[in-house]
Design a protein around this motif. Structure first.
Motif, short mmCIF file in Angstrom:
data_model
loop_
_atom_site.label_atom_id
_atom_site.label_comp_id
_atom_site.label_asym_id
_atom_site.label_seq_id
_atom_site.Cartn_x
_atom_site.Cartn_y
_atom_site.Cartn_z
N TYR A 89 45.08 67.28 63.06
CA TYR A 89 46.42 67.88 63.06
C TYR A 89 46.26 69.37 62.89
N PHE A 90 46.90 70.12 63.75
CA PHE A 90 46.69 71.56 63.63
C PHE A 90 47.95 72.38 63.80
N LEU A 91 47.91 73.57 63.23
CA LEU A 91 49.00 74.52 63.34
C LEU A 91 48.76 75.33 64.61
N TYR A 134 48.55 79.96 68.20
CA TYR A 134 48.47 80.64 69.49
C TYR A 134 49.61 80.21 70.41
N HIS A 135 50.04 78.97 70.28
CA HIS A 135 51.21 78.53 71.05
C HIS A 135 52.46 79.26 70.58
N ALA A 136 52.52 79.54 69.30
CA ALA A 136 53.70 80.23 68.76
C ALA A 136 53.90 81.58 69.43
N ILE A 163 51.39 71.48 65.94
CA ILE A 163 52.74 71.86 65.53
C ILE A 163 52.87 73.36 65.74
N THR A 164 53.77 73.74 66.60
CA THR A 164 53.95 75.16 66.90
C THR A 164 54.59 75.87 65.70
N THR A 165 53.99 76.99 65.31
CA THR A 165 54.41 77.64 64.06
C THR A 165 55.49 78.70 64.30
N ARG A 224 44.37 59.77 71.68
CA ARG A 224 45.82 59.51 71.62
C ARG A 224 46.55 60.74 71.10
N ILE A 225 47.60 61.09 71.83
CA ILE A 225 48.35 62.29 71.48
C ILE A 225 49.81 61.93 71.25
N PRO A 226 50.24 61.84 69.99
CA PRO A 226 51.65 61.56 69.73
C PRO A 226 52.49 62.79 70.06
N VAL A 227 53.43 62.62 70.96
CA VAL A 227 54.26 63.76 71.38
C VAL A 227 55.69 63.31 71.66
N GLY A 228 56.57 64.26 71.74
CA GLY A 228 57.93 64.00 72.21
C GLY A 228 57.92 63.89 73.73
N VAL A 271 43.14 60.79 67.06
CA VAL A 271 44.55 61.08 67.30
C VAL A 271 44.74 62.56 67.02
N LEU A 272 45.35 63.27 67.94
CA LEU A 272 45.48 64.72 67.74
C LEU A 272 46.89 65.18 68.05
N THR A 273 47.40 66.06 67.19
CA THR A 273 48.67 66.68 67.55
C THR A 273 48.79 68.07 66.96
N ASP A 281 59.31 65.55 75.96
CA ASP A 281 59.20 66.82 76.69
C ASP A 281 57.74 67.22 76.94
N GLN A 282 56.82 66.54 76.26
CA GLN A 282 55.42 66.93 76.38
C GLN A 282 54.60 66.01 77.30
N ILE A 283 55.27 64.99 77.85
CA ILE A 283 54.52 64.03 78.68
C ILE A 283 53.83 64.72 79.85
N LEU A 295 46.19 75.89 77.67
CA LEU A 295 45.83 76.03 76.24
C LEU A 295 45.98 74.68 75.54
N MET A 296 47.03 73.99 75.89
CA MET A 296 47.26 72.68 75.27
C MET A 296 46.16 71.69 75.68
N ALA A 297 45.75 71.75 76.92
CA ALA A 297 44.65 70.88 77.37
C ALA A 297 43.39 71.20 76.57
N ALA A 298 43.14 72.48 76.33
CA ALA A 298 41.95 72.86 75.56
C ALA A 298 42.02 72.30 74.14
N ASP A 299 43.20 72.39 73.51
CA ASP A 299 43.39 71.84 72.16
C ASP A 299 42.92 70.39 72.10
N ILE A 300 43.30 69.67 73.14
CA ILE A 300 43.10 68.21 73.16
C ILE A 300 41.67 67.86 73.57
N LEU A 301 41.22 68.46 74.66
CA LEU A 301 39.93 68.07 75.25
C LEU A 301 38.76 68.48 74.36
N CYS A 324 50.55 79.70 81.53
CA CYS A 324 49.27 78.98 81.30
C CYS A 324 49.30 78.04 80.09
N TYR A 325 50.45 77.93 79.48
CA TYR A 325 50.58 77.14 78.25
C TYR A 325 49.96 75.73 78.37
N PRO A 326 50.17 75.02 79.49
CA PRO A 326 49.55 73.68 79.56
C PRO A 326 48.02 73.72 79.52
N1 TRP Z 1 53.25 72.07 72.77
C1 TRP Z 1 53.46 71.20 71.65
C2 TRP Z 1 54.94 71.24 71.27
O1 TRP Z 1 55.62 72.19 71.56
C3 TRP Z 1 52.61 71.60 70.48
C4 TRP Z 1 51.18 71.45 70.82
C5 TRP Z 1 50.29 72.44 71.10
C6 TRP Z 1 50.47 70.22 70.97
N2 TRP Z 1 49.07 71.93 71.38
C7 TRP Z 1 49.14 70.57 71.32
C8 TRP Z 1 50.84 68.88 70.84
C9 TRP Z 1 48.19 69.59 71.56
C10 TRP Z 1 49.88 67.90 71.08
C11 TRP Z 1 48.56 68.27 71.45
O2 TRP Z 1 55.41 70.29 70.66
#
Ligand code: TRP
Length: 340
Positions: free
Chosen positions: A43-45, A48-50, A12-14, A155-159, A8-10, A161-163, A143-149, A139-141
């Protein structure tokens, strides 16, 4: 790392100070999951998304500190969970580039965040629809794909807006797998239920963007002040009141036990004065977070302690990321020519 566990990975934008809405919607369930032996949480901070939305270095630094201290103070189990800072894992940005090279630009054109920014420009009558939009936002999606893959997260718990971002991560993974063989696991979004949406001071969803939040670790004084500010209607003290449309009640409901909730529901029917309910909610929340707040304040006094935890987390994450990136590089044809 055991293979049987569900990853499970998620992230949190800092960029801000964690508030009660973050707690109820994301932090509390994530911490609960960190205690489940069948789950391997990452779980990570997402620092880079920030950078995409914040160009104030001090704010990013401060937010990173506060978010890390918050998760630790609230009891994240770091023996089980891998808790790290995105920027400590250079493989994330490396993978983001490789993924960029298999991602259609047209896919990114359709991303909500980008489209919203373009729409705003167009509405304003800007001749350049891309005005003020960085490549980071575009390109934000990826970077997010890289975080996950990178961690084969399932499983990615998200709000809500992130679907779309999760769908894009799956698209990108599938494209890569099609071109280079089955390397990536297709992640699934686990969408948080609406019931986990907390109301803010003005009765709208508690959110940084509405400026209606209550920080998790507000001081006693600040907490009281904020709760006094919560909007209520103008019914007199003795009038029966509807708990289900009341912001105070909905906040209480997110923390109290079913029996406690029932009792307060009855008080509403009998007529409870708003001042009394506010004082009651203040005392309840103050007690609820008291011990964690003490731990939080102690951690903020010792950032080196937090730094040590994050580095331990990064080392654990890289045990996985480094060999997997070697495999990915090899898959695309980037590898030593001799000598292994
Ligand atoms: N973009 C997510 C948000 O704004 C934070 C986030 C970055 C994230 N990388 C992720 C969430 C990878 C789940 C998986 O809430």
């Amino acid at each position: 790392m055991s293979k049987a566990k569900v990853v499970v990975l998620t992230g949190i934008t800092t960029t801000g100070t964690p508030h009660l809405g973050n707690y109820v919607g994301a932090i509390r369930p994530a911490i609960e999951a960190s205690r489940d032996p069948n789950v391997l949480p990452f779980y990570f901070l997402a620092d880079y998304h920030a950078l995409i939305k914040c160009q104030e270095p001090k704010r990013i630094q401060q937010s990173t500190l506060e978010i890390a201290a918050t998760w630790l103070a609230l009891g994240l189990n770091t023996d089980n969970a891998v808790f790290y800072r995105q920027s400590d894992i250079p493989e994330v940005t490396e993978l983001a580039w490789i993924l960029s090279c298999v991602t259609a630009k047209g896919l990114m054109n359709r991303a909500h965040a980008y489209k919203a920014a373009v729409a705003e420009n167009t509405e304003k009558g800007e001749p350049d629809p891309d005005k003020g939009i960085s490549m980071g936002l575009f390109c934000y999606p990826i970077l997010m794909a890289a975080d996950i893959l990178l961690f084969k997260a399932q499983r990615i718990p998200v709000g809500k807006d992130q679907i779309q971002h999760l769908e894009m991560a799956r698209d990108i993974a599938a494209r890569f797998n099609h071109l280079y063989g089955e390397h990536f696991v297709l992640p699934e979004a686990v969408v948080r239920e609406e019931t986990a949406v907390l109301k803010g001071l003005d009765g709208r969803k508690m959110s940084k963007s509405y400026d209606n939040t209550i920080p998790i670790f507000a001081s006693e004084k600040q907490l009281r002040k904020l709760i006094l500010k919560i909007k209520t209607n103008s019914l007199p003290p003795e009038a029966p009141k509807d708990p289900d449309t009341c912001t105070l009640f909905s906040l209480y409901q997110a923390f109290a036990s079913p029996e406690e909730i029932e009792q307060v529901r009855r008080r509403y029917q009998q007529g409870i004065a708003w001042g009394e309910m506010k004082q009651f909610l203040f005392e309840y929340l103050n007690a609820y977070f008291r011990d964690a707040r003490t731990r939080y304040e102690a951690l903020l006094q010792h950032p080196e302690e937090i730094e040590r935890k994050l580095r331990e987390g990064a080392a654990k994450a890289r045990e996985f990321a480094v060999p997997f990136m070697r495999e990915i590089r090899q898959a695309v044809g980037i590898a030593p020519l001799a000598g292994g």
